[in-house]
Design an enzyme around this catalytic site. Structure first.
Site, PDB file in Angstrom:
ATOM      1  N   ARG A 195       0.845  -1.205   0.000  1.00 26.72           N
ATOM      2  CA  ARG A 195       0.000   0.000   0.000  1.00 26.72           C
ATOM      3  C   ARG A 195       0.883   1.260   0.000  1.00 26.72           C
ATOM      4  O   ARG A 195       1.053   1.922  -1.014  1.00 26.72           O
ATOM      5  CB  ARG A 195      -0.942  -0.010   1.224  1.00 26.72           C
ATOM      6  N   ASP A 196       1.487   1.567   1.104  1.00 21.03           N
ATOM      7  CA  ASP A 196       2.307   2.778   1.204  1.00 21.03           C
ATOM      8  C   ASP A 196       3.471   2.731   0.216  1.00 21.03           C
ATOM      9  O   ASP A 196       3.905   3.767  -0.311  1.00 21.03           O
ATOM     10  CB  ASP A 196       2.828   2.927   2.637  1.00 21.03           C
ATOM     11  N   CYS A 211       4.672   9.433   0.350  1.00 17.38           N
ATOM     12  CA  CYS A 211       3.262   9.808   0.275  1.00 17.38           C
ATOM     13  C   CYS A 211       3.067  10.773  -0.891  1.00 17.38           C
ATOM     14  O   CYS A 211       3.753  11.796  -0.977  1.00 17.38           O
ATOM     15  CB  CYS A 211       2.830  10.478   1.576  1.00 17.38           C
ATOM     16  N   ASN A 227       9.693   4.403   3.077  1.00 21.31           N
ATOM     17  CA  ASN A 227       9.488   3.886   4.417  1.00 21.31           C
ATOM     18  C   ASN A 227      10.776   3.270   4.945  1.00 21.31           C
ATOM     19  O   ASN A 227      11.697   2.958   4.192  1.00 21.31           O
ATOM     20  CB  ASN A 227       8.437   2.769   4.371  1.00 21.31           C
TER      21      ASN A 227
END
Lengths: 301, 301
Positions: B13-14, B237, B246
């Protein structure tokens, strides 16, 4: 946590000694000058070792003679009494001296056993006290040895106690192959600081497993305020299999300044030194924070 | 320090939401399957957001329907009540919900003001309690906002207190742009743990300034045991300028397992997942410890 930390830049020694490209004395001086411009308070400029063993460090005496009077403290690494004499003759009064925590690392690094290495170090330390020379003793492979595996903290504590009796100016706990984790650092350093105080204790971390920054933080929490690093994360010990780059100076400065810990280093000029090193070496060595810092030094600098 | 830590893998996801390459549902399933094989206990598999806003996450319902029954907990990110309903219909009972700590980040991220976002979150949290759905509330830009700068810890503490009244299953303090330093993490997390305990508190760090690992260690010291990470350090993001990757899952596992903290993750299979992600994306995203781990997993695995 300390308000101020002293960084010794070891790129010109620990960094260059493992490079496939051998820089000329002129190129090494250019690199050191860029580091002086970045206001590093201490720079390890080279070593007085056999040029056959480490050709990258040949002619360190010529380099030392050419160093500007800058307020920066220049040091060199010396492997033995002979190196000590050469460094002293060159006018150097701050020297690094390596002893390894394991028998096999001593044998592989300098061809002598552990007891021989420690005895020689004691003789040099005694001599240095007479000469007014500052010796930074490095206790190498203080966490893990590439030949013997994990090193017992009790062994390291005993060895530090022994070395401290000779009153080195600084005792550097060195994670030569980048195997330490912050829990182990915290445990060992807290014990050493309790016994000897933090004034003369420092840490030298490599970033093989991406834990060097975290290890610095763990040591900082026990009031350690002396750290080594190398611009661009250059490094690796030619005699220690698996030893990868040092903690990158730009990462260390970013960590410390972000926390409000003063280093005195100019990040702007540090980035220039990184690009200077890469140009001279024809390489691409950057700390992990480099891309962010290069966009943002204005805010920090 | 905790003996065991739970890692939620957010790469699918991220990680994927910021990639220029948009993976098919089949490719996303292949990646999730590789992560299941690595024994990640939790995987955030996608989000129920508008495919116009985040096309990389389109057809997450199809992906969810194809997930194997594996023992792994699958979660999705939901931006609002509509996303919540879609996720619930898809059979998902663990959801991430983002609220941002600053007015401008809320406006830029989801087009609503801070008070609107918090009110909406409260309604969803109330509904989730009735439905038996676990909500992980993410408090984004909890340290620094790309639009408003540093965020006052007192603001974050008040916001966490407000959110905690709605009893989320987990409250994740998110350093969305990778600006936190370990001293700030230590200070904020110790206060939050003192007020709310560590059972429901977790941290989500980005590695923009190379401090994510150190921030994890700082949080661990205050007994936090819930962390997000993404294989290969994927991420960023799309609505937060400057947000880079991340924390890499392979780095986090290396750190934790080196300290004797159990994650349950197989480093061997995690490396396979990293290469799977790179093959699917046509990219080269690796954690900082990757080269060491890839040579050494046998010793750790």
């Amino acid at each position: 946590m300390a308000d101020t930390v002293t960084i010794k830049e070891v790129g010109p020694r620990d960094g260059l000694q493992s490079q496939p490209v051998h820089l000329t004395v002129e190129a090494r001086l250019e690199l050191v000058t860029a580091l002086i411009d970045a206001r590093l308070p201490e720079i390890e400029v080279g070593s007085f070792v056999s040029p056959k063993a480490v050709p990258q460090m040949a002619d360190t005496d010529t380099l030392v003679a050419a160093l500007p009077n800058s307020g920066c403290i220049y040091s060199v690494l010396v492997p033995n009494q002979k190196g000590y004499e050469l460094a002293l003759s060159a006018g150097i009064t701050e020297m690094g001296l390596v002893v390894s925590a394991t028998e096999l690392m001593n044998q592989n690094n300098i061809g002598k056993g552990l007891e021989d290495t420690f005895s020689s170090a004691e003789i040099i330390l005694e001599r240095a006290l007479e000469d007014g020379v500052d010796i930074h003793v490095y206790l190498a492979v203080a966490f893990e040895c590439p030949y013997e595996g994990l090193v017992a903290p009790a062994t390291v504590i005993d060895q530090v106690n022994r070395l401290m009796r000779c009153r080195p100016s600084r005792l550097m706990v060195a994670d030569t192959i980048g195997a330490a984790n912050p829990r182990a650092v915290s445990s060992l350093v807290s014990e050493l600081v309790a016994q000897h105080g933090s004034e003369v204790l420092g840490c030298h971390f490599h970033d093989t497993r991406a834990m060097a920054m975290t290890n610095v933080f763990a040591a900082l929490e026990h009031d350690v305020r002396l750290f080594d690093s190398a611009i661009g994360g250059l490094g690796g010990c030619p005699f220690a299999p698996g030893a990868k780059g040092n903690l990158a100076t730009e990462d260390l400065v970013t960590l410390l300044e972000s926390m409000g810990v003063n280093t005195g280093v100019s990040l702007e000029h540090l980035l220039t030194a990184v690009t200077t090193a890469n140009r001279l070496l024809g390489a691409d060595n950057y700390g992990r924070s480099y891309s962010w810092v290069s966009r943002s030094w204005q805010k920090l600098g």
